[in-house]
Design a protein around this motif. Structure first.
Motif, PDB file in Angstrom:
ATOM      1  N   VAL A 140      -6.925  16.605  21.565  1.00 31.33           N
ATOM      2  CA  VAL A 140      -7.762  15.427  21.320  1.00 31.33           C
ATOM      3  C   VAL A 140      -7.964  15.252  19.818  1.00 31.33           C
ATOM      4  CG1 VAL A 140      -9.998  14.337  21.696  1.00 31.33           C
ATOM      5  CG2 VAL A 140      -8.951  15.704  23.523  1.00 31.33           C
ATOM      6  N   ALA A 141      -8.462  16.296  19.176  1.00 29.24           N
ATOM      7  CA  ALA A 141      -8.682  16.250  17.730  1.00 29.24           C
ATOM      8  C   ALA A 141      -8.722  17.675  17.199  1.00 29.24           C
ATOM      9  CB  ALA A 141      -9.990  15.539  17.391  1.00 29.24           C
ATOM     10  N   ASP A 142      -8.225  17.845  16.005  1.00 29.92           N
ATOM     11  CA  ASP A 142      -8.193  19.168  15.401  1.00 29.92           C
ATOM     12  C   ASP A 142      -8.494  19.044  13.916  1.00 29.92           C
ATOM     13  OD1 ASP A 142      -6.074  21.557  14.191  1.00 29.92           O
ATOM     14  OD2 ASP A 142      -7.523  22.066  15.748  1.00 29.92           O
ATOM     15  N   ILE A 143      -9.404  19.891  13.422  1.00 31.50           N
ATOM     16  CA  ILE A 143      -9.764  19.881  12.012  1.00 31.50           C
ATOM     17  C   ILE A 143      -9.302  21.184  11.386  1.00 31.50           C
ATOM     18  CG2 ILE A 143     -11.612  19.632  10.330  1.00 31.50           C
ATOM     19  CD1 ILE A 143     -13.327  18.358  12.489  1.00 31.50           C
ATOM     20  N   THR A 144      -8.452  21.080  10.387  1.00 30.65           N
ATOM     21  CA  THR A 144      -7.927  22.273   9.749  1.00 30.65           C
ATOM     22  C   THR A 144      -8.927  22.827   8.733  1.00 30.65           C
ATOM     23  OG1 THR A 144      -6.899  21.090   7.927  1.00 30.65           O
ATOM     24  CG2 THR A 144      -5.618  21.288   9.963  1.00 30.65           C
ATOM     25  N   ALA A 145      -8.617  24.003   8.209  1.00 23.68           N
ATOM     26  CA  ALA A 145      -9.485  24.601   7.196  1.00 23.68           C
ATOM     27  C   ALA A 145      -9.566  23.712   5.962  1.00 23.68           C
ATOM     28  CB  ALA A 145      -8.968  25.987   6.818  1.00 23.68           C
ATOM     29  N   GLY A 146      -8.504  22.958   5.705  1.00 22.00           N
ATOM     30  CA  GLY A 146      -8.504  22.029   4.589  1.00 22.00           C
ATOM     31  C   GLY A 146      -9.183  20.721   4.901  1.00 22.00           C
ATOM     32  N   ARG A 147      -9.808  20.657   6.076  1.00 15.99           N
ATOM     33  CA  ARG A 147     -10.573  19.504   6.531  1.00 15.99           C
ATOM     34  C   ARG A 147      -9.702  18.291   6.814  1.00 15.99           C
ATOM     35  NH1 ARG A 147     -13.306  23.407   6.940  1.00 15.99           N
ATOM     36  NH2 ARG A 147     -15.517  23.605   6.375  1.00 15.99           N
ATOM     37  N   ASN A 148      -8.431  18.516   7.058  1.00 11.87           N
ATOM     38  CA  ASN A 148      -7.587  17.429   7.555  1.00 11.87           C
ATOM     39  C   ASN A 148      -7.800  17.333   9.061  1.00 11.87           C
ATOM     40  OD1 ASN A 148      -6.275  16.808   5.055  1.00 11.87           O
ATOM     41  ND2 ASN A 148      -5.107  18.688   5.301  1.00 11.87           N
ATOM     42  N   THR A 149      -7.899  16.119   9.562  1.00 11.53           N
ATOM     43  CA  THR A 149      -8.155  15.918  10.982  1.00 11.53           C
ATOM     44  C   THR A 149      -6.986  15.185  11.626  1.00 11.53           C
ATOM     45  OG1 THR A 149     -10.525  15.763  10.532  1.00 11.53           O
ATOM     46  CG2 THR A 149      -9.765  15.033  12.688  1.00 11.53           C
ATOM     47  N   VAL A 150      -6.546  15.728  12.735  1.00 13.82           N
ATOM     48  CA  VAL A 150      -5.470  15.109  13.516  1.00 13.82           C
ATOM     49  C   VAL A 150      -6.062  14.631  14.829  1.00 13.82           C
ATOM     50  CG1 VAL A 150      -3.270  15.506  14.674  1.00 13.82           C
ATOM     51  CG2 VAL A 150      -3.744  16.616  12.475  1.00 13.82           C
ATOM     52  N   TYR A 151      -5.747  13.401  15.216  1.00 17.02           N
ATOM     53  CA  TYR A 151      -6.224  12.833  16.468  1.00 17.02           C
ATOM     54  C   TYR A 151      -5.057  12.467  17.374  1.00 17.02           C
ATOM     55  CZ  TYR A 151     -10.770  12.064  14.196  1.00 17.02           C
ATOM     56  OH  TYR A 151     -11.977  12.234  13.564  1.00 17.02           O
ATOM     57  N   ALA A 152      -5.287  12.554  18.667  1.00 15.47           N
ATOM     58  CA  ALA A 152      -4.339  11.988  19.622  1.00 15.47           C
ATOM     59  C   ALA A 152      -4.356  10.471  19.463  1.00 15.47           C
ATOM     60  CB  ALA A 152      -4.735  12.374  21.037  1.00 15.47           C
ATOM     61  N   ASP A 153      -3.200   9.860  19.630  1.00 15.67           N
ATOM     62  CA  ASP A 153      -3.120   8.402  19.493  1.00 15.67           C
ATOM     63  C   ASP A 153      -4.082   7.696  20.442  1.00 15.67           C
ATOM     64  OD1 ASP A 153       0.482   8.275  18.884  1.00 15.67           O
ATOM     65  OD2 ASP A 153      -1.204   8.583  17.522  1.00 15.67           O
ATOM     66  N   SER A 154      -4.286   8.275  21.610  1.00 14.18           N
ATOM     67  CA  SER A 154      -5.102   7.626  22.634  1.00 14.18           C
ATOM     68  C   SER A 154      -6.586   7.555  22.272  1.00 14.18           C
ATOM     69  CB  SER A 154      -4.942   8.348  23.971  1.00 14.18           C
ATOM     70  OG  SER A 154      -5.317   9.705  23.849  1.00 14.18           O
ATOM     71  N   VAL A 155      -7.023   8.345  21.291  1.00 22.79           N
ATOM     72  CA  VAL A 155      -8.451   8.358  20.944  1.00 22.79           C
ATOM     73  C   VAL A 155      -8.731   7.851  19.540  1.00 22.79           C
ATOM     74  CG1 VAL A 155      -8.776  10.335  22.496  1.00 22.79           C
ATOM     75  CG2 VAL A 155      -8.555  10.723  20.026  1.00 22.79           C
ATOM     76  N   LYS A 156      -7.693   7.556  18.779  1.00 22.55           N
ATOM     77  CA  LYS A 156      -7.888   7.082  17.402  1.00 22.55           C
ATOM     78  C   LYS A 156      -8.731   5.817  17.399  1.00 22.55           C
ATOM     79  CE  LYS A 156      -3.704   8.932  15.254  1.00 22.55           C
ATOM     80  NZ  LYS A 156      -2.372   8.616  14.685  1.00 22.55           N
ATOM     81  N   GLY A 157      -9.696   5.791  16.502  1.00 19.20           N
ATOM     82  CA  GLY A 157     -10.578   4.643  16.388  1.00 19.20           C
ATOM     83  C   GLY A 157     -11.768   4.685  17.329  1.00 19.20           C
ATOM     84  N   ARG A 158     -11.756   5.586  18.281  1.00 19.63           N
ATOM     85  CA  ARG A 158     -12.865   5.703  19.232  1.00 19.63           C
ATOM     86  C   ARG A 158     -13.588   7.028  19.113  1.00 19.63           C
ATOM     87  NH1 ARG A 158     -11.891   5.873  24.498  1.00 19.63           N
ATOM     88  NH2 ARG A 158      -9.803   6.799  24.301  1.00 19.63           N
TER      89      ARG A 158
END
Length: 120
Positions: free
Chosen positions: A47-65
């Motif tokens: 769904v979402a993952d925040i790295t130690a460098g504070r970069n966040t990756v989201y699944a396309d299905s939840v982006k913006g929500r």
């Protein structure tokens, strides 16, 4: 690493929920914190993952929500879920990628899961 998640529940479509997950660790260095989900009969998915460098990756299905955030001082990760849809219904799992300091090895750790149900 022990992960304790909370905040799931039942909500109508279009509503909001906020999940929290507190990580308690000793002898570990947490790299990433985030959320996965698993719907009945489906594979577990990011769904979402925040790295130690504070970069966040989201699944396309939840982006913006959905918005994930991390409180480093508390080793806590949050997931603010807005504009929820019935297809968001799943068990949500907190996830941590952490290094065990004595062996210097990375492993994945999972919370117990919290149910999110979105009614139409």
């Amino acid at each position: 690493v022990q992960l304790q998640a909370s905040g799931g529940g039942l909500v109508q479509a279009g509503g909001s929920l906020r999940l929290s997950c507190a990580a308690s660790e000793s002898s570990f260095i947490i790299s990433s914190l985030g959320w996965y989900r698993q719907a009945p009969g489906e594979e577990r998915e990011l769904v979402a993952d925040i790295t130690a460098g504070r970069n966040t990756v989201y699944a396309d299905s939840v982006k913006g929500r959905f918005t994930a955030s991390r409180d480093g001082a508390k080793n806590t990760v949050y997931l603010q879920m807005n504009s929820l849809k019935p297809e968001d219904t799943a068990v949500y799992f907190c996830h941590a990628r952490a290094m065990e300091m004595t062996t210097m090895t990375f492993n994945d750790y999972w919370g117990q899961g919290t149910q999110v149900t979105v009614s139409s």
